[in-house]
Scaffold this motif. Structure first.
Motif, PDB file in Angstrom:
ATOM      1  N   ILE A  48      85.405  59.103   9.638  1.00 23.60           N
ATOM      2  CA  ILE A  48      85.782  60.332  10.354  1.00 23.60           C
ATOM      3  C   ILE A  48      87.285  60.525  10.189  1.00 23.60           C
ATOM      4  CG2 ILE A  48      85.889  61.502  12.587  1.00 23.60           C
ATOM      5  CD1 ILE A  48      83.012  61.159  11.741  1.00 23.60           C
ATOM      6  N   LEU A  49      87.697  61.637   9.653  1.00 19.49           N
ATOM      7  CA  LEU A  49      89.116  61.916   9.423  1.00 19.49           C
ATOM      8  C   LEU A  49      89.759  62.552  10.651  1.00 19.49           C
ATOM      9  CD1 LEU A  49      88.899  63.358   5.797  1.00 19.49           C
ATOM     10  CD2 LEU A  49      89.473  61.024   6.483  1.00 19.49           C
ATOM     11  N   GLU A  50      89.079  63.532  11.226  1.00 19.66           N
ATOM     12  CA  GLU A  50      89.612  64.190  12.433  1.00 19.66           C
ATOM     13  C   GLU A  50      88.542  65.046  13.074  1.00 19.66           C
ATOM     14  OE1 GLU A  50      92.230  67.666  12.014  1.00 19.66           O
ATOM     15  OE2 GLU A  50      92.091  67.439   9.836  1.00 19.66           O
ATOM     16  N   ASP A  51      88.751  65.347  14.356  1.00 20.26           N
ATOM     17  CA  ASP A  51      87.940  66.382  14.993  1.00 20.26           C
ATOM     18  C   ASP A  51      88.902  67.383  15.620  1.00 20.26           C
ATOM     19  OD1 ASP A  51      88.359  65.739  17.940  1.00 20.26           O
ATOM     20  OD2 ASP A  51      87.513  63.841  17.260  1.00 20.26           O
ATOM     21  N   SER A  52      88.515  68.641  15.624  1.00 23.19           N
ATOM     22  CA  SER A  52      89.412  69.683  16.122  1.00 23.19           C
ATOM     23  C   SER A  52      88.612  70.774  16.816  1.00 23.19           C
ATOM     24  CB  SER A  52      90.224  70.282  14.961  1.00 23.19           C
ATOM     25  OG  SER A  52      89.371  70.602  13.880  1.00 23.19           O
ATOM     26  N   PRO A  53      89.190  71.369  17.873  1.00 19.13           N
ATOM     27  CA  PRO A  53      88.481  72.419  18.601  1.00 19.13           C
ATOM     28  C   PRO A  53      88.350  73.693  17.763  1.00 19.13           C
ATOM     29  CG  PRO A  53      90.726  72.204  19.431  1.00 19.13           C
ATOM     30  CD  PRO A  53      90.525  71.112  18.430  1.00 19.13           C
ATOM     31  N   VAL A  54      87.310  74.459  18.023  1.00 19.86           N
ATOM     32  CA  VAL A  54      87.148  75.791  17.410  1.00 19.86           C
ATOM     33  C   VAL A  54      86.920  76.781  18.544  1.00 19.86           C
ATOM     34  CG1 VAL A  54      86.256  74.926  15.213  1.00 19.86           C
ATOM     35  CG2 VAL A  54      84.656  75.450  17.054  1.00 19.86           C
ATOM     36  N   GLN A  55      87.376  78.024  18.350  1.00 18.62           N
ATOM     37  CA  GLN A  55      87.288  79.004  19.431  1.00 18.62           C
ATOM     38  C   GLN A  55      87.269  80.429  18.894  1.00 18.62           C
ATOM     39  OE1 GLN A  55      89.888  76.418  19.765  1.00 18.62           O
ATOM     40  NE2 GLN A  55      90.886  77.502  18.074  1.00 18.62           N
ATOM     41  N   PHE A  56      86.564  81.304  19.643  1.00 22.39           N
ATOM     42  CA  PHE A  56      86.610  82.737  19.341  1.00 22.39           C
ATOM     43  C   PHE A  56      87.965  83.222  19.849  1.00 22.39           C
ATOM     44  CE2 PHE A  56      86.022  87.224  19.787  1.00 22.39           C
ATOM     45  CZ  PHE A  56      85.053  87.575  18.858  1.00 22.39           C
ATOM     46  N   ASN A  57      88.759  83.798  18.968  1.00 19.38           N
ATOM     47  CA  ASN A  57      90.103  84.227  19.369  1.00 19.38           C
ATOM     48  C   ASN A  57      90.505  85.459  18.578  1.00 19.38           C
ATOM     49  OD1 ASN A  57      92.671  84.145  20.584  1.00 19.38           O
ATOM     50  ND2 ASN A  57      93.506  83.066  18.823  1.00 19.38           N
ATOM     51  N   CYS A  58      90.783  86.538  19.298  1.00 19.08           N
ATOM     52  CA  CYS A  58      91.244  87.771  18.648  1.00 19.08           C
ATOM     53  C   CYS A  58      92.648  88.078  19.155  1.00 19.08           C
ATOM     54  CB  CYS A  58      90.301  88.928  18.970  1.00 19.08           C
ATOM     55  SG  CYS A  58      90.716  90.439  18.077  1.00 19.08           S
ATOM     56  N   GLU A  59      93.570  88.328  18.226  1.00 22.03           N
ATOM     57  CA  GLU A  59      94.958  88.559  18.652  1.00 22.03           C
ATOM     58  C   GLU A  59      95.299  90.052  18.710  1.00 22.03           C
ATOM     59  OE1 GLU A  59      94.551  88.074  14.477  1.00 22.03           O
ATOM     60  OE2 GLU A  59      93.843  86.740  16.027  1.00 22.03           O
ATOM     61  N   CYS A  60      94.285  90.893  18.982  1.00 19.49           N
ATOM     62  CA  CYS A  60      94.562  92.326  19.123  1.00 19.49           C
ATOM     63  C   CYS A  60      95.387  92.559  20.401  1.00 19.49           C
ATOM     64  CB  CYS A  60      93.264  93.130  19.171  1.00 19.49           C
ATOM     65  SG  CYS A  60      92.264  92.865  20.650  1.00 19.49           S
ATOM     66  N   SER A  61      96.095  93.663  20.456  1.00 18.60           N
ATOM     67  CA  SER A  61      96.899  93.992  21.648  1.00 18.60           C
ATOM     68  C   SER A  61      97.128  95.500  21.685  1.00 18.60           C
ATOM     69  CB  SER A  61      98.250  93.285  21.591  1.00 18.60           C
ATOM     70  OG  SER A  61      99.022  93.784  20.502  1.00 18.60           O
ATOM     71  N   LYS A  62      97.551  95.983  22.846  1.00 14.65           N
ATOM     72  CA  LYS A  62      97.843  97.417  22.977  1.00 14.65           C
ATOM     73  C   LYS A  62      99.003  97.798  22.054  1.00 14.65           C
ATOM     74  CE  LYS A  62      98.125 101.072  26.395  1.00 14.65           C
ATOM     75  NZ  LYS A  62      98.001 101.430  27.808  1.00 14.65           N
ATOM     76  N   GLU A  63      99.965  96.876  21.914  1.00  9.10           N
ATOM     77  CA  GLU A  63     101.125  97.155  21.053  1.00  9.10           C
ATOM     78  C   GLU A  63     100.697  97.352  19.594  1.00  9.10           C
ATOM     79  OE1 GLU A  63     100.955  94.658  23.295  1.00  9.10           O
ATOM     80  OE2 GLU A  63     102.262  95.641  24.760  1.00  9.10           O
ATOM     81  N   LYS A  64      99.759  96.509  19.134  1.00  4.71           N
ATOM     82  CA  LYS A  64      99.295  96.641  17.749  1.00  4.71           C
ATOM     83  C   LYS A  64      98.565  97.960  17.536  1.00  4.71           C
ATOM     84  CE  LYS A  64      99.029  91.774  16.470  1.00  4.71           C
ATOM     85  NZ  LYS A  64      98.201  90.633  16.124  1.00  4.71           N
TER      86      LYS A  64
END
Length: 296
Positions: free
Chosen positions: A227-243
């Motif tokens: 096993i080399l590594e384990d890492s978290p995964v997540q739903f993530n959207c970086e949208c914003s009102k400014e964009k």
């Protein structure tokens, strides 16, 4: 159990392996896009595949997978990066087809069997890398596998699995990706192919409480795994009102003025996460002033 991905090596480093539990990621996408069962499975498999491919990237490097088939689901787009973030959407979320002849959710029927599978990688270079292959199956695991073999010249096996509940919510979602490195013997490849023929669905293994590490143990059946590594995964959207404000500005003054005159405001909806942003008349007027350089 939290969502995470495991990277490992087996057969003395000749096989690179990834396994993932992405149940919460796919459940979040299902909730945000109100997908029906067949669309849930199609989008879910695409998200799991996007995370597995994303695990081959470094930190801020980004990747987009576009699956454009001729089925009723329409286009499926997922964006991932090397940090375990993903977002995605399906053009037609309300697809619910009868089960296929094996009694399983008919992902192929939703995606279609003709079309294009595209991967675009932004590795921080001048030009993004883009690879494209035809859709060969519509079940998606085979399509990710074919893309890797043809476009990236890496003999691979990709398994994607989503278990959808009777109310369209997600019970479990996960998958694996095996990549055979140069120099691997025919015996290694034959042994893997044989094991994969008898491997249960990953979503069923996850439902039994198996972890990504357990899934690799089952795949490699007694072989030593590093096993080399384990890492978290997540739903993530970086949208914003400014964009979205920046995007509205690009429409120009007459277009924004029409929003004020006709609709007395504007609503922008993010395709990837479904988040809504409302701009009232004063906010739109401020955007016009930004374009023209005029201040009240």
């Amino acid at each position: 159990m939290k969502d995470y991905l495991v990277k490992a090596l087996a057969y003395g480093g000749y096989v690179r392996a990834y396994a993932i539990n992405a149940t919460a990621v796919v459940a979040e996408a299902q909730r945000r896009h109100d997908t029906w069962n067949t669309a849930s499975a199609a989008l879910g498999r695409s998200l799991v595949g996007g995370l597995l491919l994303g695990a081959t990237l470094k930190g801020d490097d980004k990747m987009t997978v576009k699956i454009q088939g001729d089925g009723p689901a329409g286009a499926i787009i997922v964006d991932s990066n090397g940090k375990g973030d993903i977002k995605g959407y399906i053009q037609n979320p309300h697809v619910s087809l009868p089960l296929n002849d094996k009694g399983k959710i008919d992902v192929r029927g939703a995606v279609g069997t003709n079309g294009v599978f595209t991967v675009i990688k932004d590795l921080g270079l001048k030009e993004p890398f883009s690879g494209q292959t035809p859709i060969v199956s519509g079940e998606l695991g085979d399509d990710f596998t074919y893309y890797l073999a043809v476009s990236e010249q890496i003999p691979s096996a990709v398994g994607l699995s989503v278990l959808v509940d009777t109310d369209d919510s997600i019970k479990t979602a996960g998958g694996f990706m095996l990549q055979v490195m140069p120099g691997a013997s025919d015996e290694v490849i034959d042994a893997l192919e044989e094991r994969l023929k008898h491997l249960p669905n990953v979503s069923s293994l996850l439902e039994e409480g198996k972890t990504p590490e357990d899934i690799l143990e089952i795949i490699f059946d007694g072989e030593a795994i590093m096993i080399l590594e384990d890492s978290p995964v997540q739903f993530n959207c970086e949208c914003s009102k400014e964009k979205f404000a920046t995007a509205i500005i690009t429409l120009g003054t007459s277009e924004i003025q029409a929003m004020i005159d006709e609709d007395h405001g504007a609503e922008a909806v993010c395709s990837f996460c479904g988040e809504k942003y409302y701009f009232d008349e004063p906010e739109l007027e401020a955007l016009i002033q930004e374009i023209t350089g005029e201040k009240e």
